[in-house]
Design a protein around this motif. Structure first.
Motif, PDB file in Angstrom:
ATOM      1  N   LEU A  26      -5.856   2.503  -6.954  1.00  0.00           N
ATOM      2  CA  LEU A  26      -6.242   2.838  -8.321  1.00  0.00           C
ATOM      3  C   LEU A  26      -5.775   4.239  -8.706  1.00  0.00           C
ATOM      4  CD1 LEU A  26      -9.808   1.291  -8.495  1.00  0.00           C
ATOM      5  CD2 LEU A  26      -7.660   0.359  -9.338  1.00  0.00           C
ATOM      6  N   ARG A  27      -5.610   5.132  -7.713  1.00  0.00           N
ATOM      7  CA  ARG A  27      -5.105   6.460  -8.025  1.00  0.00           C
ATOM      8  C   ARG A  27      -3.656   6.392  -8.479  1.00  0.00           C
ATOM      9  NH1 ARG A  27      -8.712   9.820  -9.188  1.00  0.00           N
ATOM     10  NH2 ARG A  27      -7.173  11.461  -8.824  1.00  0.00           N
ATOM     11  N   LEU A  28      -2.890   5.426  -7.952  1.00  0.00           N
ATOM     12  CA  LEU A  28      -1.480   5.301  -8.304  1.00  0.00           C
ATOM     13  C   LEU A  28      -1.255   4.358  -9.482  1.00  0.00           C
ATOM     14  CD1 LEU A  28       0.029   5.108  -4.716  1.00  0.00           C
ATOM     15  CD2 LEU A  28      -0.043   7.073  -6.246  1.00  0.00           C
ATOM     16  N   TRP A  29      -2.287   3.597  -9.859  1.00  0.00           N
ATOM     17  CA  TRP A  29      -2.187   2.732 -11.042  1.00  0.00           C
ATOM     18  C   TRP A  29      -2.221   3.609 -12.288  1.00  0.00           C
ATOM     19  CZ3 TRP A  29      -5.379   1.720 -15.226  1.00  0.00           C
ATOM     20  CH2 TRP A  29      -5.073   0.583 -15.971  1.00  0.00           C
ATOM     21  N   THR A  30      -1.394   3.315 -13.268  1.00  0.00           N
ATOM     22  CA  THR A  30      -1.321   4.115 -14.494  1.00  0.00           C
ATOM     23  C   THR A  30      -1.618   3.241 -15.698  1.00  0.00           C
ATOM     24  OG1 THR A  30       1.080   3.737 -14.647  1.00  0.00           O
ATOM     25  CG2 THR A  30       0.336   5.740 -13.522  1.00  0.00           C
ATOM     26  N   TYR A  31      -2.107   3.871 -16.750  1.00  0.00           N
ATOM     27  CA  TYR A  31      -2.409   3.151 -17.981  1.00  0.00           C
ATOM     28  C   TYR A  31      -1.117   2.752 -18.699  1.00  0.00           C
ATOM     29  CZ  TYR A  31      -7.387   4.329 -17.816  1.00  0.00           C
ATOM     30  OH  TYR A  31      -8.706   4.425 -17.463  1.00  0.00           O
ATOM     31  N   PRO A  32      -1.085   1.571 -19.315  1.00  0.00           N
ATOM     32  CA  PRO A  32       0.095   1.183 -20.089  1.00  0.00           C
ATOM     33  C   PRO A  32       0.339   2.151 -21.245  1.00  0.00           C
ATOM     34  CG  PRO A  32      -1.347  -0.708 -19.699  1.00  0.00           C
ATOM     35  CD  PRO A  32      -2.109   0.510 -19.275  1.00  0.00           C
ATOM     36  N   THR A  33       1.607   2.406 -21.536  1.00  0.00           N
ATOM     37  CA  THR A  33       1.962   3.305 -22.633  1.00  0.00           C
ATOM     38  C   THR A  33       3.262   2.827 -23.259  1.00  0.00           C
ATOM     39  OG1 THR A  33       2.297   5.616 -23.253  1.00  0.00           O
ATOM     40  CG2 THR A  33       3.162   4.915 -21.110  1.00  0.00           C
TER      41      THR A  33
ATOM     42  N   LEU B 138       0.811  -1.220   0.000  1.00  0.00           N
ATOM     43  CA  LEU B 138       0.000   0.000   0.000  1.00  0.00           C
ATOM     44  C   LEU B 138       0.839   1.261   0.000  1.00  0.00           C
ATOM     45  CD1 LEU B 138      -2.617  -1.180   2.638  1.00  0.00           C
ATOM     46  CD2 LEU B 138      -3.053  -0.844   0.209  1.00  0.00           C
ATOM     47  N   GLY B 139       2.129   1.170   0.274  1.00  0.00           N
ATOM     48  CA  GLY B 139       2.971   2.349   0.362  1.00  0.00           C
ATOM     49  C   GLY B 139       3.247   2.983  -0.986  1.00  0.00           C
ATOM     50  N   PRO B 140       2.973   4.270  -1.153  1.00  0.00           N
ATOM     51  CA  PRO B 140       3.233   4.935  -2.441  1.00  0.00           C
ATOM     52  C   PRO B 140       4.707   4.935  -2.825  1.00  0.00           C
ATOM     53  CG  PRO B 140       1.797   6.273  -1.039  1.00  0.00           C
ATOM     54  CD  PRO B 140       2.314   5.167  -0.192  1.00  0.00           C
TER      55      PRO B 140
ATOM     56  N   GLY C 118      -3.140  -6.223 -11.530  1.00  0.00           N
ATOM     57  CA  GLY C 118      -4.540  -5.919 -11.816  1.00  0.00           C
ATOM     58  C   GLY C 118      -5.491  -6.675 -10.909  1.00  0.00           C
ATOM     59  N   VAL C 119      -5.171  -7.951 -10.618  1.00  0.00           N
ATOM     60  CA  VAL C 119      -6.014  -8.741  -9.724  1.00  0.00           C
ATOM     61  C   VAL C 119      -6.003  -8.157  -8.319  1.00  0.00           C
ATOM     62  CG1 VAL C 119      -6.223 -10.994  -8.595  1.00  0.00           C
ATOM     63  CG2 VAL C 119      -5.783 -10.875 -11.057  1.00  0.00           C
ATOM     64  N   LEU C 120      -4.812  -7.754  -7.847  1.00  0.00           N
ATOM     65  CA  LEU C 120      -4.692  -7.280  -6.475  1.00  0.00           C
ATOM     66  C   LEU C 120      -5.119  -5.829  -6.295  1.00  0.00           C
ATOM     67  CD1 LEU C 120      -1.356  -8.886  -5.262  1.00  0.00           C
ATOM     68  CD2 LEU C 120      -3.676  -9.491  -4.632  1.00  0.00           C
ATOM     69  N   ALA C 121      -5.119  -5.039  -7.377  1.00  0.00           N
ATOM     70  CA  ALA C 121      -5.461  -3.621  -7.238  1.00  0.00           C
ATOM     71  C   ALA C 121      -6.866  -3.447  -6.680  1.00  0.00           C
ATOM     72  CB  ALA C 121      -5.339  -2.914  -8.589  1.00  0.00           C
TER      73      ALA C 121
ATOM     74  N   ALA D  17       2.651   0.006 -14.984  1.00  0.00           N
ATOM     75  CA  ALA D  17       2.747   0.314 -13.557  1.00  0.00           C
ATOM     76  C   ALA D  17       3.213  -0.924 -12.812  1.00  0.00           C
ATOM     77  CB  ALA D  17       1.390   0.778 -13.028  1.00  0.00           C
ATOM     78  N   ALA D  18       3.981  -0.723 -11.737  1.00  0.00           N
ATOM     79  CA  ALA D  18       4.528  -1.838 -10.973  1.00  0.00           C
ATOM     80  C   ALA D  18       4.693  -1.429  -9.515  1.00  0.00           C
ATOM     81  CB  ALA D  18       5.863  -2.307 -11.554  1.00  0.00           C
ATOM     82  N   ILE D  19       4.810  -2.429  -8.648  1.00  0.00           N
ATOM     83  CA  ILE D  19       5.102  -2.237  -7.232  1.00  0.00           C
ATOM     84  C   ILE D  19       6.369  -3.012  -6.910  1.00  0.00           C
ATOM     85  CG2 ILE D  19       4.316  -2.622  -4.862  1.00  0.00           C
ATOM     86  CD1 ILE D  19       1.479  -2.452  -5.806  1.00  0.00           C
TER      87      ILE D  19
END
Length: 473
Positions: free
Chosen positions: A321-328, A203-205, A306-309, A241-243
């Motif tokens: 979801l605010r920190l998730w970004t669209y693939p580019t 959960l940490g940004p 995506g499953v865990l978000a 996006a990744a963690i």
């Protein structure tokens, strides 16, 4: 040193929120998604949770176990487990595995959840998740040592930017009820390592990063050779996006080559301090340095993220979801065109997600005021109903009982029924955000490549015209 100062205090509210979320998920499961026509492949993954005891509240071996009866409901069993003192002060953790390196495997060396394809002998999708977890990491998910909490939204997995369906993925949540589970047993052909990661680290940004992938690996038939080089030259790499995972406990499969090299180069086998018989050779042939186990960061991204978000978004600070970004893509021109063409799409998706979390029984200016306040609070990492600030999470965002729109990847429905207030806000949110996105990506790639062709043609015409002018003069 004072022990209370030496330890990082774990907010008890996280354990309480987790208890409430598991209550919701156990009582209101998500429906099953049928397979699309001509696609029979289904797979299941196990989202395995445990509570790691705190040093100051370690459970005593003689402590009585919480009362459990065969007639107890899942809610009663969850309540009894979270009522234990060591659980209240514990640290919730999730189990991840890093897949073994295998040639031709689409998900080789990826960080994933234990799971795999459903076999004909499996009774259902949940049975497949239980069997795969036992085979891959050696953990037994029976009713004596864990609780079968519920499931997360099933989704259709696609490739080729959403054009080609691969399988239906079914995630199931399990809660380990013992603090002293046996050591994990890793299957060498499937699992390179397994890692327990605290929810706080997920959960940490500060752990948010990105992963670069070849465009060819995103296609149904992964290209190699000249085709792979051409795709990389035209489109660069894809950015996801990744963690960055921070494990509290790791187990490595020491019998595989990834952990320690079975064959060592003669230059590396020489003991430190013994000079080479020909001193100038090491300068011409640099010594390859490797450390084992591998020190490459563990990155959670792609399908598993995506499953865990959707699950992480249920927990404070509610910013998954605010920190998730669209693939580019990495090239600036392709990235700009994707951003420009998807701008209205992304704003619309934000409004759809917001509409699922605001009260339904308000109209006009009152509704607009609520939406503005909720959106403002979401920007700051809060998830609070502005009109009901004094009630628990499970009772926030009270709405009428109606089915929300079905969502899926690339427009294929996932059949999700948002029955509970918590689930209405988060069910399949990543799928909802991606629905139709790759259609825009394909158009953006075509526009960007056409723009390159026009630009190159214009440049060649300018150079030709200039040279012709100089020749005439």
């Amino acid at each position: 040193m004072d022990q209370s100062k030496a330890q990082l205090q774990i907010p008890p509210s996280l354990v309480e929120y987790l208890r409430d979320v598991l209550h919701e998920l156990s009582e209101k499961p998500y429906p099953e998604i049928p397979n699309p026509p001509n696609l029979n492949k289904r797979a299941s993954v196990a989202v395995i949770l445990r509570i790691k005891p705190n040093y100051t509240h370690w459970p005593s071996p003689d402590a009585p176990l919480p009362h459990k009866s065969a007639n107890d409901s899942n809610r009663e069993r969850i309540q009894a487990f979270f009522g234990q003192e060591w659980v209240k002060h514990g640290d919730p953790e999730l189990l991840f595995m890093k897949r073994a390196a295998r040639k031709g495997d689409r998900w080789t060396s990826h960080v994933a959840l234990p799971g795999g394809r459903r076999d004909p002998e499996d009774a259902d999708d949940k049975a497949a998740a239980i069997r795969e977890a036992s085979e891959e990491v050696g953990i037994t998910l029976d009713k004596g040592s864990c609780l079968e909490v519920g499931n997360l939204p099933q989704r259709l997995v696609t490739t080729s930017w959403g054009k080609v369906p691969l399988m239906v993925l079914c995630p199931y949540i399990f809660l380990i009820t013992k603090h002293d589970i046996p050591p994990l047993r890793l299957q060498p052909t499937e699992t390179g390592s397994a890692h327990w990661v605290p929810l706080r680290a997920l959960l940490g940004p500060g752990q948010r990063t990105f992963e670069l992938q070849d465009v060819s690996s995103r296609l149904a038939h992964q290209e190699v050779g000249i085709k792979k080089w051409f795709l990389r030259a035209m489109l660069g790499r894809m950015v996801f996006a990744a963690i960055r995972l921070v494990p509290s406990e790791s187990t490595y499969c020491t019998s595989i080559e990834e952990f320690y090299p079975l064959e060592v180069d003669s230059r590396e086998s020489r003991a430190p301090g013994i000079p080479s018989p020909i001193p100038w050779i090491p300068r011409l042939i640099p010594r390859r340095e490797q450390t084992y186990p591998p020190t490459k960061p563990l990155l959670l991204w792609g399908l598993t993220l995506g499953v865990l978000a959707d699950f992480l978004e249920l927990l404070p600070p509610h910013n998954a979801l605010r920190l998730w970004t669209y693939p580019t893509f990495t090239p600036w021109d392709v990235r700009f065109v994707v951003w420009a063409l998807s701008y209205r799409f992304r704003k619309q998706k934000e409004r759809e997600l917001l509409a699922q979390s605001t009260p339904d029984m308000m109209w006009g200016d009152e509704q607009n005021e609520v939406e503005r306040e909720v959106f403002s609070r979401a920007e700051n990492g809060f998830k609070i109903n502005p009109h009901r600030k004094d009630i628990p999470l499970a009772d926030q965002y009270k709405t009428t009982e109606e089915e929300a729109a079905e969502v899926g990847i690339s427009g294929i429905p996932s059949g999700q029924n948002h029955a509970s207030p918590v689930q209405r806000r988060n069910s399949g949110a990543v799928s909802l955000m991606l629905e139709g996105y790759y259609d825009i990506v394909r158009r953006a790639v075509a526009v960007a490549l056409a723009g390159r062709c026009v630009g190159a043609t214009a440049l060649l015409f300018f150079l030709w015209h200039r040279r012709r002018s100089l020749t005439r003069s």
